[in-house]
Design an enzyme around this catalytic site. Structure first.
Site, PDB file in Angstrom:
ATOM      1  N   ASN A 167      -6.254   3.368 -12.934  1.00  0.00           N
ATOM      2  CA  ASN A 167      -5.473   4.520 -12.482  1.00  0.00           C
ATOM      3  C   ASN A 167      -4.469   4.895 -13.574  1.00  0.00           C
ATOM      4  O   ASN A 167      -3.529   4.158 -13.854  1.00  0.00           O
ATOM      5  CB  ASN A 167      -4.758   4.149 -11.173  1.00  0.00           C
ATOM      6  CG  ASN A 167      -3.985   5.303 -10.577  1.00  0.00           C
ATOM      7  OD1 ASN A 167      -3.251   5.999 -11.258  1.00  0.00           O
ATOM      8  ND2 ASN A 167      -4.127   5.484  -9.274  1.00  0.00           N
ATOM      9  N   ALA A 168      -4.685   6.059 -14.174  1.00  0.00           N
ATOM     10  CA  ALA A 168      -3.831   6.484 -15.293  1.00  0.00           C
ATOM     11  C   ALA A 168      -2.382   6.679 -14.861  1.00  0.00           C
ATOM     12  O   ALA A 168      -1.452   6.413 -15.628  1.00  0.00           O
ATOM     13  CB  ALA A 168      -4.379   7.771 -15.908  1.00  0.00           C
ATOM     14  N   GLY A 169      -2.171   7.143 -13.612  1.00  0.00           N
ATOM     15  CA  GLY A 169      -0.812   7.317 -13.108  1.00  0.00           C
ATOM     16  C   GLY A 169      -0.080   5.998 -13.000  1.00  0.00           C
ATOM     17  O   GLY A 169       1.095   5.880 -13.370  1.00  0.00           O
ATOM     18  N   LYS A 170      -0.771   4.971 -12.507  1.00  0.00           N
ATOM     19  CA  LYS A 170      -0.151   3.648 -12.406  1.00  0.00           C
ATOM     20  C   LYS A 170       0.158   3.088 -13.788  1.00  0.00           C
ATOM     21  O   LYS A 170       1.236   2.516 -14.011  1.00  0.00           O
ATOM     22  CB  LYS A 170      -1.063   2.673 -11.648  1.00  0.00           C
ATOM     23  CG  LYS A 170      -1.088   2.903 -10.155  1.00  0.00           C
ATOM     24  CD  LYS A 170      -1.890   1.815  -9.441  1.00  0.00           C
ATOM     25  CE  LYS A 170      -1.922   2.062  -7.948  1.00  0.00           C
ATOM     26  NZ  LYS A 170      -2.677   1.018  -7.232  1.00  0.00           N
ATOM     27  N   ASP A 204      -1.206  -3.412  -5.318  1.00  0.00           N
ATOM     28  CA  ASP A 204      -1.798  -2.754  -4.162  1.00  0.00           C
ATOM     29  C   ASP A 204      -0.655  -2.056  -3.441  1.00  0.00           C
ATOM     30  O   ASP A 204       0.369  -2.678  -3.137  1.00  0.00           O
ATOM     31  CB  ASP A 204      -2.526  -3.712  -3.226  1.00  0.00           C
ATOM     32  CG  ASP A 204      -3.445  -2.936  -2.275  1.00  0.00           C
ATOM     33  OD1 ASP A 204      -4.183  -2.054  -2.768  1.00  0.00           O
ATOM     34  OD2 ASP A 204      -3.415  -3.178  -1.067  1.00  0.00           O
ATOM     35  N   GLY A 219      -1.147  10.744  -6.506  1.00  0.00           N
ATOM     36  CA  GLY A 219      -1.472  10.271  -5.162  1.00  0.00           C
ATOM     37  C   GLY A 219      -0.710  11.031  -4.080  1.00  0.00           C
ATOM     38  O   GLY A 219      -0.691  12.262  -4.034  1.00  0.00           O
ATOM     39  N   TYR A 220      -0.041  10.265  -3.221  1.00  0.00           N
ATOM     40  CA  TYR A 220       0.667  10.851  -2.082  1.00  0.00           C
ATOM     41  C   TYR A 220       2.086  11.304  -2.418  1.00  0.00           C
ATOM     42  O   TYR A 220       2.816  11.764  -1.539  1.00  0.00           O
ATOM     43  CB  TYR A 220       0.726   9.829  -0.927  1.00  0.00           C
ATOM     44  CG  TYR A 220      -0.634   9.409  -0.417  1.00  0.00           C
ATOM     45  CD1 TYR A 220      -1.371  10.235   0.427  1.00  0.00           C
ATOM     46  CD2 TYR A 220      -1.181   8.188  -0.788  1.00  0.00           C
ATOM     47  CE1 TYR A 220      -2.620   9.855   0.895  1.00  0.00           C
ATOM     48  CE2 TYR A 220      -2.430   7.790  -0.321  1.00  0.00           C
ATOM     49  CZ  TYR A 220      -3.150   8.628   0.518  1.00  0.00           C
ATOM     50  OH  TYR A 220      -4.383   8.246   0.963  1.00  0.00           O
ATOM     51  N   ASP A 221       2.491  11.189  -3.670  1.00  0.00           N
ATOM     52  CA  ASP A 221       3.864  11.550  -4.049  1.00  0.00           C
ATOM     53  C   ASP A 221       4.284  12.947  -3.575  1.00  0.00           C
ATOM     54  O   ASP A 221       5.420  13.129  -3.118  1.00  0.00           O
ATOM     55  CB  ASP A 221       4.056  11.454  -5.570  1.00  0.00           C
ATOM     56  CG  ASP A 221       4.171  10.016  -6.064  1.00  0.00           C
ATOM     57  OD1 ASP A 221       4.243   9.093  -5.223  1.00  0.00           O
ATOM     58  OD2 ASP A 221       4.185   9.819  -7.295  1.00  0.00           O
TER      59      ASP A 221
END
Length: 197
Positions: free
Chosen positions: A10-13, A73, A155-157
């Site tokens: 996940n590039a965002g993570k 997670d 994601g849900y941000d």
């Protein structure tokens, strides 16, 4: 500086971990590596599964030495959905590719007039190349917006408004998000656990 394999593509993570833990040098989970299991009932189970699975694979196939493996997670727990999507957050609405569409579907599931309270939860598992893995966690309470707002984060941000704010994580600058978020709090706990402070 510790060299750490991040058990995620996940590039965002990856971007957030690099910003939140600048003391660590991250290597992303390679494209040729297998998908990591996420079959646990709790965030902690999944984080440990991923960290230990990635460590075992890297010992056999890793292209360079690392000091340890970090797995995350995390998910969104919505009161009106009995805590869902929770540990299934990454697998919610698999028929939709864009998170904007996933977010709108989730919002459509909230009954009219229902409590919009929600929380983001993050559990990190760190597995040194030798030795026992440890876990730390962080969470942030808030509420759901009525629509997808903002293009920041991932994601849900864009549908989550942290308590004390009137903007979603998708609208807040990353410097503000990094003082409030579940992942920031978990990273602070990991930093203390690893003696990086």
């Amino acid at each position: 500086m510790l060299k750490v394999l991040l058990a995620s593509r996940n590039a965002g993570k990856l971007r957030e971990f690099a910003e939140l833990l600048p003391e660590l040098h991250f290597i992303p989970w390679p494209a040729e590596a297998p998908e990591l299991p996420e079959t646990g009932a709790f965030f902690q189970d999944n984080a440990l599964q991923k960290a230990e699975g990635a460590r075992a694979w890297w010992r056999e196939h890793g292209a360079e030495p690392v000091d340890g493996v970090l797995a995350d997670d995390s998910g969104l727990c919505v009161d009106a959905l009995w805590g869902g999507p929770g540990v299934l957050s990454a697998r919610f609405a698999p028929d939709l590719l864009a998170y904007q569409d996933k977010n709108r579907r989730l919002l459509a599931m909230i009954p009219d007039g229902a409590d919009r309270a929600a929380r983001f939860v993050c559990v990190l598992a760190y597995a040194p190349l030798e030795g026992e893995a440890c876990t730390v966690s962080g969470s942030v309470d808030g509420s759901l917006a009525f629509d997808h707002r903002g293009e920041g984060g991932f994601g849900y941000d864009p549908i989550f408004i942290p308590d004390g704010q009137d903007r979603t994580f998708g609208e807040l600058p990353s410097e503000t998000k990094h003082t409030l978020s579940h992942r920031a709090r978990a990273c602070a706990a990991l930093r203390a656990r690893l003696g990086l402070d």
